[in-house]
Design a protein around this motif. Structure first.
Motif, PDB file in Angstrom:
ATOM      1  N   PHE B 140       0.837  -1.218   0.000  1.00  0.00           N
ATOM      2  CA  PHE B 140       0.000   0.000   0.000  1.00  0.00           C
ATOM      3  C   PHE B 140       0.868   1.264   0.000  1.00  0.00           C
ATOM      4  O   PHE B 140       0.554   2.253  -0.630  1.00  0.00           O
ATOM      5  CB  PHE B 140      -0.899   0.042   1.246  1.00  0.00           C
ATOM      6  N   TYR B 141       1.987   1.154   0.760  1.00  0.00           N
ATOM      7  CA  TYR B 141       2.761   2.381   0.967  1.00  0.00           C
ATOM      8  C   TYR B 141       3.630   2.730  -0.224  1.00  0.00           C
ATOM      9  O   TYR B 141       4.258   3.780  -0.245  1.00  0.00           O
ATOM     10  CB  TYR B 141       3.597   2.274   2.242  1.00  0.00           C
ATOM     11  N   THR B 142       3.692   1.842  -1.201  1.00  0.00           N
ATOM     12  CA  THR B 142       4.405   2.221  -2.421  1.00  0.00           C
ATOM     13  C   THR B 142       3.602   3.269  -3.174  1.00  0.00           C
ATOM     14  O   THR B 142       4.133   4.028  -3.965  1.00  0.00           O
ATOM     15  CB  THR B 142       4.625   1.008  -3.345  1.00  0.00           C
ATOM     16  N   ILE B 143       2.289   3.293  -2.955  1.00  0.00           N
ATOM     17  CA  ILE B 143       1.445   4.286  -3.622  1.00  0.00           C
ATOM     18  C   ILE B 143       1.416   5.573  -2.807  1.00  0.00           C
ATOM     19  O   ILE B 143       1.679   6.652  -3.308  1.00  0.00           O
ATOM     20  CB  ILE B 143      -0.001   3.757  -3.786  1.00  0.00           C
ATOM     21  N   ILE B 144       1.066   5.441  -1.517  1.00  0.00           N
ATOM     22  CA  ILE B 144       1.100   6.606  -0.633  1.00  0.00           C
ATOM     23  C   ILE B 144       2.013   6.263   0.531  1.00  0.00           C
ATOM     24  O   ILE B 144       1.731   5.312   1.280  1.00  0.00           O
ATOM     25  CB  ILE B 144      -0.307   6.964  -0.124  1.00  0.00           C
ATOM     26  N   LEU B 146       3.758   5.736   3.977  1.00  0.00           N
ATOM     27  CA  LEU B 146       3.138   5.619   5.291  1.00  0.00           C
ATOM     28  C   LEU B 146       3.171   6.922   6.089  1.00  0.00           C
ATOM     29  O   LEU B 146       2.161   7.315   6.673  1.00  0.00           O
ATOM     30  CB  LEU B 146       3.800   4.480   6.076  1.00  0.00           C
ATOM     31  N   PRO B 147       4.300   7.625   6.151  1.00  0.00           N
ATOM     32  CA  PRO B 147       4.314   8.862   6.946  1.00  0.00           C
ATOM     33  C   PRO B 147       3.265   9.866   6.468  1.00  0.00           C
ATOM     34  O   PRO B 147       2.622  10.534   7.280  1.00  0.00           O
ATOM     35  CB  PRO B 147       5.721   9.416   6.728  1.00  0.00           C
ATOM     36  N   VAL B 148       3.071   9.953   5.153  1.00  0.00           N
ATOM     37  CA  VAL B 148       2.067  10.882   4.616  1.00  0.00           C
ATOM     38  C   VAL B 148       0.690  10.446   5.098  1.00  0.00           C
ATOM     39  O   VAL B 148      -0.125  11.233   5.603  1.00  0.00           O
ATOM     40  CB  VAL B 148       2.113  10.897   3.073  1.00  0.00           C
ATOM     41  N   LEU B 149       0.440   9.159   4.965  1.00  0.00           N
ATOM     42  CA  LEU B 149      -0.848   8.591   5.384  1.00  0.00           C
ATOM     43  C   LEU B 149      -1.113   8.906   6.846  1.00  0.00           C
ATOM     44  O   LEU B 149      -2.176   9.410   7.225  1.00  0.00           O
ATOM     45  CB  LEU B 149      -0.760   7.074   5.185  1.00  0.00           C
ATOM     46  N   GLN B 150      -0.089   8.649   7.666  1.00  0.00           N
ATOM     47  CA  GLN B 150      -0.269   8.862   9.106  1.00  0.00           C
ATOM     48  C   GLN B 150      -0.439  10.338   9.427  1.00  0.00           C
ATOM     49  O   GLN B 150      -1.303  10.720  10.212  1.00  0.00           O
ATOM     50  CB  GLN B 150       0.924   8.286   9.874  1.00  0.00           C
ATOM     51  N   ALA B 151       0.377  11.184   8.802  1.00  0.00           N
ATOM     52  CA  ALA B 151       0.319  12.612   9.105  1.00  0.00           C
ATOM     53  C   ALA B 151      -1.051  13.173   8.756  1.00  0.00           C
ATOM     54  O   ALA B 151      -1.699  13.860   9.561  1.00  0.00           O
ATOM     55  CB  ALA B 151       1.416  13.359   8.351  1.00  0.00           C
ATOM     56  N   VAL B 152      -1.529  12.871   7.539  1.00  0.00           N
ATOM     57  CA  VAL B 152      -2.817  13.416   7.120  1.00  0.00           C
ATOM     58  C   VAL B 152      -3.936  12.856   7.988  1.00  0.00           C
ATOM     59  O   VAL B 152      -4.822  13.586   8.445  1.00  0.00           O
ATOM     60  CB  VAL B 152      -3.075  13.104   5.626  1.00  0.00           C
ATOM     61  N   GLY B 153      -3.854  11.572   8.253  1.00  0.00           N
ATOM     62  CA  GLY B 153      -4.885  10.932   9.067  1.00  0.00           C
ATOM     63  C   GLY B 153      -4.958  11.542  10.454  1.00  0.00           C
ATOM     64  O   GLY B 153      -6.021  11.949  10.919  1.00  0.00           O
ATOM     65  N   LEU B 312     -11.279  -2.679  -2.179  1.00  0.00           N
ATOM     66  CA  LEU B 312      -9.823  -2.649  -2.047  1.00  0.00           C
ATOM     67  C   LEU B 312      -9.295  -4.016  -1.605  1.00  0.00           C
ATOM     68  O   LEU B 312      -8.310  -4.509  -2.132  1.00  0.00           O
ATOM     69  CB  LEU B 312      -9.431  -1.570  -1.031  1.00  0.00           C
ATOM     70  N   LEU B 313     -10.016  -4.615  -0.669  1.00  0.00           N
ATOM     71  CA  LEU B 313      -9.617  -5.940  -0.195  1.00  0.00           C
ATOM     72  C   LEU B 313      -9.623  -6.940  -1.354  1.00  0.00           C
ATOM     73  O   LEU B 313      -8.719  -7.763  -1.500  1.00  0.00           O
ATOM     74  CB  LEU B 313     -10.589  -6.380   0.908  1.00  0.00           C
ATOM     75  N   ALA B 314     -10.628  -6.820  -2.201  1.00  0.00           N
ATOM     76  CA  ALA B 314     -10.773  -7.784  -3.294  1.00  0.00           C
ATOM     77  C   ALA B 314      -9.698  -7.593  -4.363  1.00  0.00           C
ATOM     78  O   ALA B 314      -9.226  -8.571  -4.947  1.00  0.00           O
ATOM     79  CB  ALA B 314     -12.166  -7.665  -3.918  1.00  0.00           C
ATOM     80  N   VAL B 315      -9.312  -6.353  -4.625  1.00  0.00           N
ATOM     81  CA  VAL B 315      -8.411  -6.120  -5.761  1.00  0.00           C
ATOM     82  C   VAL B 315      -6.989  -5.776  -5.339  1.00  0.00           C
ATOM     83  O   VAL B 315      -6.182  -5.337  -6.142  1.00  0.00           O
ATOM     84  CB  VAL B 315      -8.948  -4.978  -6.670  1.00  0.00           C
ATOM     85  N   ARG B 316      -6.681  -5.992  -4.057  1.00  0.00           N
ATOM     86  CA  ARG B 316      -5.417  -5.446  -3.565  1.00  0.00           C
ATOM     87  C   ARG B 316      -4.199  -6.068  -4.229  1.00  0.00           C
ATOM     88  O   ARG B 316      -3.136  -5.465  -4.261  1.00  0.00           O
ATOM     89  CB  ARG B 316      -5.329  -5.594  -2.050  1.00  0.00           C
ATOM     90  N   ALA B 317      -4.328  -7.264  -4.766  1.00  0.00           N
ATOM     91  CA  ALA B 317      -3.162  -7.883  -5.398  1.00  0.00           C
ATOM     92  C   ALA B 317      -3.058  -7.516  -6.875  1.00  0.00           C
ATOM     93  O   ALA B 317      -2.117  -7.903  -7.547  1.00  0.00           O
ATOM     94  CB  ALA B 317      -3.249  -9.401  -5.242  1.00  0.00           C
ATOM     95  N   THR B 318      -4.030  -6.802  -7.386  1.00  0.00           N
ATOM     96  CA  THR B 318      -4.059  -6.523  -8.826  1.00  0.00           C
ATOM     97  C   THR B 318      -3.623  -5.096  -9.120  1.00  0.00           C
ATOM     98  O   THR B 318      -3.359  -4.305  -8.208  1.00  0.00           O
ATOM     99  CB  THR B 318      -5.489  -6.701  -9.380  1.00  0.00           C
ATOM    100  N   GLY B 319      -3.625  -4.772 -10.382  1.00  0.00           N
ATOM    101  CA  GLY B 319      -3.232  -3.435 -10.814  1.00  0.00           C
ATOM    102  C   GLY B 319      -4.243  -2.375 -10.452  1.00  0.00           C
ATOM    103  O   GLY B 319      -3.990  -1.181 -10.601  1.00  0.00           O
ATOM    104  N   ALA B 320      -5.418  -2.775  -9.976  1.00  0.00           N
ATOM    105  CA  ALA B 320      -6.440  -1.796  -9.606  1.00  0.00           C
ATOM    106  C   ALA B 320      -6.254  -1.291  -8.178  1.00  0.00           C
ATOM    107  O   ALA B 320      -6.993  -0.430  -7.722  1.00  0.00           O
ATOM    108  CB  ALA B 320      -7.825  -2.403  -9.771  1.00  0.00           C
ATOM    109  N   MET B 321      -5.259  -1.856  -7.485  1.00  0.00           N
ATOM    110  CA  MET B 321      -5.096  -1.508  -6.080  1.00  0.00           C
ATOM    111  C   MET B 321      -4.886  -0.023  -5.866  1.00  0.00           C
ATOM    112  O   MET B 321      -5.511   0.599  -4.994  1.00  0.00           O
ATOM    113  CB  MET B 321      -3.933  -2.308  -5.473  1.00  0.00           C
ATOM    114  N   GLY B 322      -4.037   0.603  -6.669  1.00  0.00           N
ATOM    115  CA  GLY B 322      -3.731   2.023  -6.480  1.00  0.00           C
ATOM    116  C   GLY B 322      -4.987   2.867  -6.565  1.00  0.00           C
ATOM    117  O   GLY B 322      -5.250   3.729  -5.715  1.00  0.00           O
ATOM    118  N   LEU B 323      -5.764   2.584  -7.581  1.00  0.00           N
ATOM    119  CA  LEU B 323      -7.001   3.330  -7.807  1.00  0.00           C
ATOM    120  C   LEU B 323      -7.975   3.096  -6.649  1.00  0.00           C
ATOM    121  O   LEU B 323      -8.534   4.029  -6.068  1.00  0.00           O
ATOM    122  CB  LEU B 323      -7.621   2.850  -9.124  1.00  0.00           C
ATOM    123  N   ALA B 324      -8.170   1.823  -6.302  1.00  0.00           N
ATOM    124  CA  ALA B 324      -9.136   1.476  -5.248  1.00  0.00           C
ATOM    125  C   ALA B 324      -8.733   2.108  -3.927  1.00  0.00           C
ATOM    126  O   ALA B 324      -9.555   2.647  -3.188  1.00  0.00           O
ATOM    127  CB  ALA B 324      -9.230  -0.040  -5.108  1.00  0.00           C
TER     128      ALA B 324
END
Ligand SMILES: Cc1cc2nc3c(=O)[nH]c(=O)nc-3n(C[C@H](O)[C@H](O)[C@H](O)COP(=O)(O)OP(=O)(O)OC[C@H]3O[C@@H](n4cnc5c(N)ncnc54)[C@H](O)[C@@H]3O)c2cc1C
Ligand code: SF4
Ligand code: SF4
Lengths: 466, 369
Positions: B140-144, B146-153, B312-324
């Motif tokens: 997940f963190y290759t897309i966003i 982790l620090p960004v995710l945590q900071a914004v959250g 997201l859970l369903a497509v997390r291993a596929t190329g749609a993960m980033g979008l989802a």
């Protein structure tokens, strides 16, 4: 829509508690039932929609009642309020039947408030409907509809056409249009006639223009008058009605419970002329509540004013209308359109006559009285002198009338010659005078309606299906 | 609370109830009315937030419209309640967010969605954003990062919590001084919140669109509420796994965070979609039509968060993960930001009102029988 060429097993005239209990019971016994209610759906349920509890005998505490209330105690209470103007066998039958009502009521949708130990003094004798009488009526209508009772709103029973002691056909208006229906049996549960001011005028004269009718405007007594005009035996004094003191600003009809005023015992009550006319402290309010309507009805212009001061004001339940407030008695008199000098004189005389007495106690007869007045106030007398001063205008509020039809223990209506009619039954206010010839016992109206509604429904269904 | 028309009308109706008292068995509102004789605007706001909108008292009322008095406690208190949300909003200028709340909430959701998507796509290479990352750790963190995710959250949620707390403080003060909050009062209030005891007219259920009682609304709210809590628990477990146990996401289907999130998500969807449906089938009279937009927008946002989470859970291993993931996080961001400016505040004020009620429960009713 009523079906013209059908002969219903049972037609029920009315749409309050007594009518619904009869309709549901008859339907549960297998009869085809049509219920004819003169009010529109939004105002269905007659005076029953304004009630809050019923009185039930019980030998031990249950989910909704504390302690015990035995047959004999119940009977004694009834004897006391009616002064013996009752039928002991019908009364005792009703009292005994009241102990078995909860299960049936619950099964048909009625919900009760849990018993409140101590706080409400009626918690021992009276079971409170959750949400009050309209919630009860709603529950019964739902049940009736579910069971397949045909329900007509906006429909008035005009005439039960009797021949040879039995009803042959029934004239009604259905949404303003005349129809004639047929039924093997009829249950009359159309309440009293207190909303029929012209009928009331026969006994009370133009004073009725100043009466407030506490309940429904639809109880105009049409069915009652129609029966009495065809040789049905009457019961109860036609000139009598249950009348209480109400806030004079109440609407003419349907103001219900909230317009009552409990201020009298803690006030000085004067009439239009500024004179006192009765002992405000004669007894605790629930016991004197019902004589004040008549007292006020006898005053000029049928109006009275309850006056108290800042000390007395917190002692009673708030009315739905704000009290009229002023810093001086003269100003209060002006606001109430009374003669200021006269009111001042009356209150001054009252204050002087208050005997220095015992500790003031609003919860019991405390013996604080006046001396030398005509009339004296015999309890809770205390000088009215702490501003601000509060005033409420009072009018007679009519709860119900006593005139009804005579019935036997099978809820069969009796003819003048004492013989039961073949297929005509009655329940509720329209026959309550058999048991409650005078006075009132809180919660007894709904008990009579439920007990006799069920008997009438049962008997009507049995007869129709034989 | 200011003396608005809604408050003045509510006072008139409440004074009728105080003279009547037939509804005292339905919920906490009526016993609270019976303990008072004069009603300040703060008292009325308290009563409004104590009301759970079950409509029992409307169908039971002999003075309901078309009676000339037109007593309609659920609708009247809903009006006051909505005004109270604006009244206690912090910072003050954001009070206006409660005026056209549905539109605003939808706009906020759209904007957050667009923002996260835009940044996600702009700041990632296309191969990374649309690439299949399998279920390797930290995918997940290759897309966003982790620090960004945590900071914004933390920033958005933290600010919202502060705003909610400030609102709760204003609410509590507005209803006037009270006795001390005892542990037993806290316990009672918590029980009332968790069981929704007051939603359902003395235990019989709500009146949805007729005199008939039904438990539907209560159960749907439970599904939504507990679904929400499970999702929150899933997030917290994930946080613990990652930060303390060194197990980075994504987690297998049968792991605790995924199980909690899945069950919670399904509950959230069932509850919120069901409540939206009911909002359209309800009897309009004991309701305030104007407020429907805000309610429905929030329910749909909750449902969308859950739906996108499951996708997201369903497509997390596929190329749609980033979008989802971007879509899911966009909705969550909108939810965090709008928390104090949406119907979500009802949870805070109602809890506070129930606590106040629990504190004053031993006071005696005023007036006689
Ligand atoms: C404010 C108030 C509070 C009360 N509180 C209590 C209480 O707490 N407990 C208690 O026991 N009693 C109480 N009573 C008394 C109680 O209301 C009556 O005893 C009881 O409701 C009588 O029931 P009923 O079904 O006979 O009459 P109602 O409920 O009055 O029903 C009569 C029905 O007949 C219909 N009707 C009339 N004429 C016609 C016609 N020609 N054709 C068709 N339909 C017709 C009316 O529309 C109505 O539906 C109260 C009364 C009032 C006014
Ligand atoms: S909602 Fe109506 S019936 Fe209920 S307490 Fe208020 S006035 Fe009475
Ligand atoms: S919770 Fe239900 S019964 Fe209580 S005030 Fe609100 S709508 Fe009425």
């Amino acid at each position: 829509m009523p079906i013209r060429d059908k002969t219903y097993d049972v037609l029920v005239a009315g749409g309050g508690n007594a009518a619904l209990c009869a309709a549901i019971t008859a339907r549960q016994a297998g009869a085809s039932v049509i219920l004819v209610e003169s009010a529109p759906k939004a105002f269905r349920g007659g005076n029953s929609r304004h009630t809050r509890n019923l009185r039930a005998m019980h030998d031990k505490p249950n989910a909704v009642l504390t302690d015990a209330y035995t047959e004999d105690e119940y009977w004694d209470d009834l004897l006391r309020v009616t002064g013996g103007n009752t039928d002991e066998s019908l009364a005792r039958m009703t009292i005994r039947a009241s102990s078995g009502l909860f299960g049936w009521m619950r099964a048909n949708g009625v919900r009760f408030q849990p018993s409140l130990t101590g706080t409400l003094n009626l918690g021992r004798t009276n079971a409170f409907f959750l949400g009050g009488g309209k919630a009860l009526v709603n529950a019964y209508y739902l049940t009736a509809a579910r069971l397949g009772v045909e329900i007509l709103y906006d429909s008035e029973v005009i005439s039960l056409n009797m021949d040879n002691g039995a009803v042959r056909s029934i004239d009604i208006t259905w949404r303003g249009f005349p129809e004639t229906l047929h039924a093997r049996c009829v249950v009359a549960s159309a309440g009293g006639f207190q909303a029929n001011l012209d009928w009331m005028r026969q006994y009370w004269g133009d004073a009725v223009d100043n009466f407030v009718i506490r309940g429904t405007p639809y109880n105009r007594g049409g069915v009652l008058r129609n029966m009495l005009g065809q040789g049905v035996a009457a019961i109860g004094d036609p000139t009598q009605c249950h009348a209480v003191a109400l806030d004079a600003r109440a609407p003419k009809f349907d103001g219900g419970i909230t317009t009552r005023l409990d201020s009298v015992p803690f006030s000085v009550v004067v009439n239009r002329n500024g004179d006192r006319f009765y002992d405000e402290g004669e007894d605790v309010w629930p016991k004197r509540y019902a004589i004040w309507g008549r007292l006020i009805a006898q005053q000029p212009e049928q109006i009275a004013y309850s006056i108290c001061d800042a000390r007395a004001f917190p002692l009673f339940m708030p009315s739905v209308f704000p009290a009229i407030v002023a810093d001086t008695l003269e100003e209060l008199a002006m606001k109430l359109k009374l003669d200021p000098a006269k009111l001042r004189d009356t209150i001054d005389a009252f204050n002087k006559a208050v005997k220095p007495g015992q500790v003031f106690d609003g919860s019991k007869l405390d013996g604080n009285a006046t001396e030398g007045l005509a009339p004296n106030k015999t309890n809770w007398a205390r000088a009215v002198d702490k501003p601000p001063f509060y005033g409420y205008p009072l009018r007679p509020g009519i709860t119900f009338t006593y005139l009804g039809v005579r019935v036997n223990d099978k809820a069969q209506v009796l003819m003048d010659n004492g013989k039961p009619t073949g297929n005509l039954f009655a329940s509720g206010e329209i026959m309550a005078g058999n048991i409650l010839g005078k006075g009132y016992l809180a919660g007894f109206g709904m008990t009579i309606g439920t007990v006799f509604g069920r008997i009438a429904g049962q008997e009507a269904a049995r007869r129709a299906r034989n | 609370m200011r003396e608005t028309d809604a408050v003045i009308n509510a006072r008139r109706e409440i004074e009728v109830c105080n003279a009547c008292r037939y509804c005292e068995g339905f919920c906490a509102v009526f016993p609270a009315i019976e303990q008072r004789r004069d009603f300040t605007a703060g008292d009325i706001s308290y009563l409004a937030n104590l009301c759970h909108n079950c409509r029992g008292c409307y169908y039971a009322c002999q003075y309901a419209p078309p009676h000339q008095w037109g007593i309609n406690i659920p609708a009247t208190l809903a009006e006051v309640r909505n005004e109270s949300y604006a009244e206690y909003a912090w910072p003050r200028p954001l009070a206006r967010t409660f005026q056209r709340n549905g539109t605003l909430l939808s706009l906020a959701a759209a904007l957050c969605l667009a923002l996260v998507l835009f940044l996600g796509i702009r700041l990632n290479s296309a191969t990374n954003f649309f690439g299949a990352h399998g279920t390797q750790p930290e995918s997940f963190y290759t897309i966003i990062p982790l620090p960004v995710l945590q900071a914004v959250g933390i920033a958005s949620f933290g600010f919202s919590l502060l705003a909610l707390a400030m609102g709760a403080r204003s609410f509590w003060r507005d209803a006037g001084p009270r006795d001390k909050v005892t542990p037993s009062a806290l316990g009672i209030a918590l029980w009332d919140v968790l069981t929704l005891k007051n939603l359902g007219g003395g235990g019989n259920g709500c009146n949805d669109n007729s005199e008939a009682f039904s438990m539907r609304r209560r159960y749907l709210h439970h599904a939504m509420f507990y679904g929400f809590l499970l999702c929150f628990a899933a997030t917290c477990t994930g946080f613990v796994y990652h930060s303390f146990l060194g197990w980075p996401a994504p987690y297998p289907f049968l792991s605790l965070p995924v199980l909690l999130g899945t069950v919670g998500g399904i509950g959230l969807i069932a509850g919120s979609v069901g409540m939206v449906a009911m909002r359209f089938a309800d009897d309009p009279v004991p309701n305030v039509a104007r407020l429907r937009g805000g309610d429905v927008a929030l329910l749909l946002l909750l449902a969308l968060i859950a739906v996108t989470g499951l996708v997201l859970l369903a497509v997390r291993a596929t190329g749609a993960m980033g979008l989802a993931m971007s879509i899911h996080l966009g909705f969550i961001l909108a939810f965090f930001l709008m928390l104090p400016y949406s119907k979500m505040v009802h949870g805070v004020y109602r809890t506070a009102a129930l606590l106040r009620r629990a504190v004053e429960r031993t006071m005696k009713p005023l007036g006689g029988e």
